[in-house]
Every structure is written in structure tokens, then in C-alpha cells.
Design an enzyme around this catalytic site. Structure first.
Site, PDB file in Angstrom:
ATOM      1  N   THR A 113      -3.457 -15.560   3.277  1.00 47.91           N
ATOM      2  CA  THR A 113      -4.230 -15.014   4.394  1.00 47.91           C
ATOM      3  C   THR A 113      -5.657 -14.779   3.900  1.00 47.91           C
ATOM      4  O   THR A 113      -5.971 -15.028   2.737  1.00 47.91           O
ATOM      5  CB  THR A 113      -3.634 -13.672   4.865  1.00 47.91           C
ATOM      6  OG1 THR A 113      -3.747 -12.741   3.778  1.00 47.91           O
ATOM      7  CG2 THR A 113      -2.183 -13.800   5.272  1.00 47.91           C
TER       8      THR A 113
ATOM      9  N   VAL B 187       2.853  -3.407  16.559  1.00 45.88           N
ATOM     10  CA  VAL B 187       2.448  -3.962  15.261  1.00 45.88           C
ATOM     11  C   VAL B 187       0.988  -3.581  15.033  1.00 45.88           C
ATOM     12  O   VAL B 187       0.143  -3.825  15.900  1.00 45.88           O
ATOM     13  CB  VAL B 187       2.570  -5.503  15.243  1.00 45.88           C
ATOM     14  CG1 VAL B 187       2.150  -6.058  13.869  1.00 45.88           C
ATOM     15  CG2 VAL B 187       3.974  -5.955  15.588  1.00 45.88           C
TER      16      VAL B 187
ATOM     17  N   TYR C  70      -5.528  -0.501  -4.786  1.00 43.10           N
ATOM     18  CA  TYR C  70      -4.523  -1.126  -3.925  1.00 43.10           C
ATOM     19  C   TYR C  70      -3.084  -0.876  -4.393  1.00 43.10           C
ATOM     20  O   TYR C  70      -2.252  -0.411  -3.596  1.00 43.10           O
ATOM     21  CB  TYR C  70      -4.819  -2.626  -3.787  1.00 43.10           C
ATOM     22  CG  TYR C  70      -3.858  -3.352  -2.889  1.00 43.10           C
ATOM     23  CD1 TYR C  70      -3.919  -3.207  -1.502  1.00 43.10           C
ATOM     24  CD2 TYR C  70      -2.871  -4.191  -3.419  1.00 43.10           C
ATOM     25  CE1 TYR C  70      -3.031  -3.866  -0.671  1.00 43.10           C
ATOM     26  CE2 TYR C  70      -1.983  -4.855  -2.596  1.00 43.10           C
ATOM     27  CZ  TYR C  70      -2.062  -4.701  -1.231  1.00 43.10           C
ATOM     28  OH  TYR C  70      -1.173  -5.357  -0.409  1.00 43.10           O
TER      29      TYR C  70
ATOM     30  N   LYS D 148      -0.072   1.238  -2.315  1.00 42.55           N
ATOM     31  CA  LYS D 148       1.231   0.701  -1.899  1.00 42.55           C
ATOM     32  C   LYS D 148       2.383   1.454  -2.579  1.00 42.55           C
ATOM     33  O   LYS D 148       3.470   1.581  -2.004  1.00 42.55           O
ATOM     34  CB  LYS D 148       1.292  -0.805  -2.170  1.00 42.55           C
ATOM     35  CG  LYS D 148       0.329  -1.622  -1.296  1.00 42.55           C
ATOM     36  CD  LYS D 148       0.613  -1.492   0.205  1.00 42.55           C
ATOM     37  CE  LYS D 148      -0.234  -2.460   1.022  1.00 42.55           C
ATOM     38  NZ  LYS D 148       0.019  -2.375   2.467  1.00 42.55           N
TER      39      LYS D 148
ATOM     40  N   ASP E 224      -7.188   1.453  15.932  1.00 42.19           N
ATOM     41  CA  ASP E 224      -7.777   1.543  14.595  1.00 42.19           C
ATOM     42  C   ASP E 224      -6.987   2.603  13.853  1.00 42.19           C
ATOM     43  O   ASP E 224      -7.017   3.790  14.227  1.00 42.19           O
ATOM     44  CB  ASP E 224      -9.260   1.934  14.706  1.00 42.19           C
ATOM     45  CG  ASP E 224      -9.933   2.046  13.338  1.00 42.19           C
ATOM     46  OD1 ASP E 224      -9.222   2.253  12.324  1.00 42.19           O
ATOM     47  OD2 ASP E 224     -11.170   1.946  13.289  1.00 42.19           O
TER      48      ASP E 224
HETATM   49  N1  LIG Z   1      -1.509 -11.474   1.769  1.00 45.23           N
HETATM   50  C1  LIG Z   1      -0.759 -11.044   0.757  1.00 45.23           C
HETATM   51  O1  LIG Z   1      -0.593 -11.737  -0.278  1.00 45.23           O
HETATM   52  C2  LIG Z   1      -0.056  -9.716   0.834  1.00 45.23           C
HETATM   53  C3  LIG Z   1       0.907  -9.435  -0.134  1.00 45.23           C
HETATM   54  C4  LIG Z   1       1.593  -8.225  -0.086  1.00 45.23           C
HETATM   55  C5  LIG Z   1       1.317  -7.328   0.932  1.00 45.23           C
HETATM   56  N2  LIG Z   1       0.362  -7.623   1.862  1.00 45.23           N
HETATM   57  C6  LIG Z   1       0.141  -6.654   2.938  1.00 45.23           C
HETATM   58  O2  LIG Z   1       0.394  -7.286   4.173  1.00 45.23           O
HETATM   59  C7  LIG Z   1      -0.352  -6.634   5.220  1.00 45.23           C
HETATM   60  C8  LIG Z   1      -1.077  -7.683   6.041  1.00 45.23           C
HETATM   61  O3  LIG Z   1      -1.945  -8.383   5.162  1.00 45.23           O
HETATM   62  P1  LIG Z   1      -2.558  -9.829   5.485  1.00 45.23           P
HETATM   63  O4  LIG Z   1      -2.415 -10.605   4.227  1.00 45.23           O
HETATM   64  O5  LIG Z   1      -2.029 -10.368   6.756  1.00 45.23           O
HETATM   65  O6  LIG Z   1      -4.094  -9.412   5.608  1.00 45.23           O
HETATM   66  P2  LIG Z   1      -5.309  -9.858   6.544  1.00 45.23           P
HETATM   67  O7  LIG Z   1      -5.141 -11.263   7.016  1.00 45.23           O
HETATM   68  O8  LIG Z   1      -6.517  -9.482   5.757  1.00 45.23           O
HETATM   69  O9  LIG Z   1      -5.141  -8.898   7.799  1.00 45.23           O
HETATM   70  C9  LIG Z   1      -5.296  -7.518   7.648  1.00 45.23           C
HETATM   71  C10 LIG Z   1      -5.156  -6.904   9.007  1.00 45.23           C
HETATM   72  O10 LIG Z   1      -5.311  -5.483   8.872  1.00 45.23           O
HETATM   73  C11 LIG Z   1      -6.225  -5.074   9.877  1.00 45.23           C
HETATM   74  N3  LIG Z   1      -6.904  -3.823   9.586  1.00 45.23           N
HETATM   75  C12 LIG Z   1      -7.669  -3.493   8.525  1.00 45.23           C
HETATM   76  N4  LIG Z   1      -8.163  -2.248   8.677  1.00 45.23           N
HETATM   77  C13 LIG Z   1      -7.679  -1.792   9.867  1.00 45.23           C
HETATM   78  C14 LIG Z   1      -7.823  -0.587  10.588  1.00 45.23           C
HETATM   79  N5  LIG Z   1      -8.590   0.425  10.151  1.00 45.23           N
HETATM   80  N6  LIG Z   1      -7.158  -0.451  11.768  1.00 45.23           N
HETATM   81  C15 LIG Z   1      -6.389  -1.465  12.243  1.00 45.23           C
HETATM   82  N7  LIG Z   1      -6.246  -2.649  11.621  1.00 45.23           N
HETATM   83  C16 LIG Z   1      -6.880  -2.794  10.443  1.00 45.23           C
HETATM   84  C17 LIG Z   1      -7.208  -6.225   9.988  1.00 45.23           C
HETATM   85  O11 LIG Z   1      -7.957  -6.093  11.182  1.00 45.23           O
HETATM   86  P3  LIG Z   1      -9.450  -6.707  11.369  1.00 45.23           P
HETATM   87  O12 LIG Z   1      -9.246  -8.128  11.808  1.00 45.23           O
HETATM   88  O13 LIG Z   1     -10.051  -5.822  12.416  1.00 45.23           O
HETATM   89  O14 LIG Z   1     -10.137  -6.597  10.041  1.00 45.23           O
HETATM   90  C18 LIG Z   1      -6.233  -7.390   9.986  1.00 45.23           C
HETATM   91  O15 LIG Z   1      -5.653  -7.577  11.252  1.00 45.23           O
HETATM   92  C19 LIG Z   1      -1.273  -5.647   4.518  1.00 45.23           C
HETATM   93  O16 LIG Z   1      -0.712  -4.352   4.585  1.00 45.23           O
HETATM   94  C20 LIG Z   1      -1.270  -6.130   3.068  1.00 45.23           C
HETATM   95  O17 LIG Z   1      -1.513  -5.083   2.154  1.00 45.23           O
HETATM   96  C21 LIG Z   1      -0.329  -8.791   1.828  1.00 45.23           C
END
Ligand SMILES: NC(=O)c1ccc[n+]([C@@H]2O[C@H](COP(=O)([O-])OP(=O)(O)OC[C@H]3O[C@@H](n4cnc5c(N)ncnc54)[C@H](OP(=O)(O)O)[C@@H]3O)[C@@H](O)[C@H]2O)c1
Length: 232
Positions: free
Chosen positions: A192, A6, A159, A163, A57
């Protein structure tokens, strides 16, 4: 033993997806650019299963290659890769957004899954039923953006474009890799750091990601959400 990688497992849905899959008996490599954060979470809240922090990363070729080597040495094959890491980028308007604003978003959200998929593909192809899960978003869906009133007032350039590109990659990977079950997942608006806490619970957001990771039936090349198959 089902082996899962993951990405972005240091926070949010990535953390919960990794933990739940480990609790359900998978061996999970929790990829994070800060693996110490994953190790600290494990120390504070041990998981009932096999969850291993993995330095990863998704924007760094050397980091991705080294992660794949580490997983190969430890497990030999990978059943599931969950490309979850993502960033939101700027919400500035069209007059202020330039190519530089797209770079990080595309590097993490589009090129990241391409890098990770290429590096882990040889390990995936050793599995009996390999699965590739791309965490996408309704923000990248033409069906949502043009037909859903919830999205009518949201205009955000980098963004959704990232996607939408990821969704197209799912279609192309599914065609190019018939032996791999490829699925895009829309978790829905989820509370989140990404949304500043707006949306449904992290458990609700992670549920379709976990379901896609465990699904061995498919079909391949589709977008799913909490209700099942969704329109692109
Ligand atoms: N939250 C929503 O409403 C939502 C809705 C639709 C889709 N999504 C998608 O769901 C996924 C997870 O989002 P989330 O809401 O859980 O976001 P989040 O809490 O902001 O977590 C994002 C994660 O991505 C990691 N990340 C960012 N840049 C990275 C890199 N260069 N290499 C490795 N890891 C990296 C972050 O690591 P660090 O801790 O190191 O920053 C963190 O673990 C994303 O793809 C997002 O686009 C989210």
C-alpha cells in the site's frame, strides 16, 4: 443485515476491506477523514453492495461522535467495528526521535481505536454478536521482533510501540467486554502507500481483516494473521 464500520477506508486495506464486506452482503460505513474520496471511488468503480461514505477522523472527538450519531440514525446498531486507520510515523534513529514524533502515531494508532471504540460501543452492544477488529502489525509483536530474522535489522521506535500498545488493548478489551469478540489482525507486509508498494497484494493483506470481521466464533482476545492464530 450485518452492519460494519471501517476506519481509514479511503485507501489501501481499509478501502478493500470495506468493498469486499459490502460485496458479501454487509452494510458498510466506510469511515474516512476525506469521505469525498470514498464517494469518488464509488463513482469510478461502483461496488455490488451497500457501502456508505462516513466522515470520520479518528483523532477528532467531535468527528468520531458525529460519525457514531450518523450510523445510529441510519442503522440503529453496529455488528462490527474495524479499527484500521493507521500511520507509520518517522523512521529516524533514537538520537533524533523525541516525544513529538510519537504524538501523531499514538493519536491515530492507539487513541484512535480507543475513541472509536468508546463512541461505537453502545451501538455494538445492541448487536447479537458484536465484533471489534484492531488492525495491528507484526511490527508490534514481541514474538516477531525477538524471534523472526526478517525483523532483526529493523529498529523503528514509534510505530512498533503503538502496535504493541494496541495489542495489549485487545487483551484488555476482551477481558472487559466478554460479550464482544475482540481480535487483533496482522495483515503482513502489504503493498500500500504505507510501505511504498512493498509486500504482498492488498487483497492478501486485507484477507485476514475481512475474515476477522466475519468471524463470530473467536476466541476473543487473540492476534491472528493469514495463517490463523499468531503469537503476540
Ligand atoms: N501495509 C502494511 O504493510 C501493513 C502491515 C501491518 C499493518 N498495517 C496496518 O494496516 C492498517 C492499514 O494500513 P494500509 O497499509 O492500508 O495504509 P494506507 O494505505 O497508508 O492507508 C491508511 C489509511 O488510514 C487513514 N488514516 C490515517 N490517519 C487517519 C485519521 N486521523 N483518521 C482517519 N483515517 C486516517 C488514511 O486516510 P487518508 O487517506 O485520509 O490519509 C488511510 O485511509 C494500518 O493500521 C497499518 O498500521 C499495514
Amino acid at each position: 443485515m450485518t452492519v460494519v464500520v471501517v476506519t481509514g477506508a479511503s485507501r489501501g486495506m481499509g478501502t478493500l476491506t470495506a468493498r469486499r464486506l459490502a460485496e458479501q452482503g454487509c452494510t458498510v460505513f466506510a469511515g474516512a477523514r476525506r469521505p469525498a474520496a470514498v464517494a469518488e471511488q464509488l463513482r469510478q468503480e461502483p461496488v455490488g453492495g451497500d457501502l456508505r461514505p462516513l466522515a470520520l477522523d479518528v483523532t477528532d472527538d467531535a468527528s468520531v461522535a458525529s460519525a457514531a450519531q450518523e450510523v445510529e440514525a441510519a442503522a440503529g446498531a453496529v455488528d462490527v467495528v474495524v479499527n484500521n486507520a493507521g500511520v507509520a510515523g518517522t523512521w529516524a534513529g533514537p538520537g533524533d526521535v523525541g516525544p513529538e514524533d510519537f504524538r501523531e502515531v499514538l493519536d491515530v494508532n492507539v487513541l484512535g481505536p480507543v475513541r472509536v471504540t468508546r463512541a461505537f460501543l453502545p451501538l455494538l452492544l445492541r448487536a447479537e454478536r458484536p465484533r471489534l477488529v484492531m488492525v495491528s502489525s507484526g511490527m508490534g509483536s514481541f514474538a516477531h521482533q525477538t524471534g523472526d530474522p526478517v525483523y532483526a535489522d529493523i529498529a523503528h521506535l514509534p510505530y512498533p510501540a503503538s502496535k504493541a500498545a494496541l495489542d495489549m488493548l485487545v487483551v484488555q478489551y476482551a477481558k472487559a467486554l466478554p460479550q464482544v469478540l475482540v481480535t487483533a489482525v496482522d495483515p503482513g507486509l502489504t503493498a500500500t502507500d504505507f510501505t511504498g508498494g512493498a509486500g504482498h497484494t492488498v487483497a492478501e493483506g486485507a484477507a485476514p481483516i475481512i475474515a476477522a470481521a466475519l468471524d463470530t466464533v473467536g476466541p476473543s482476545g487473540r492476534l491472528v494473521d493469514a495463517d490463523g492464530a499468531a503469537g503476540w
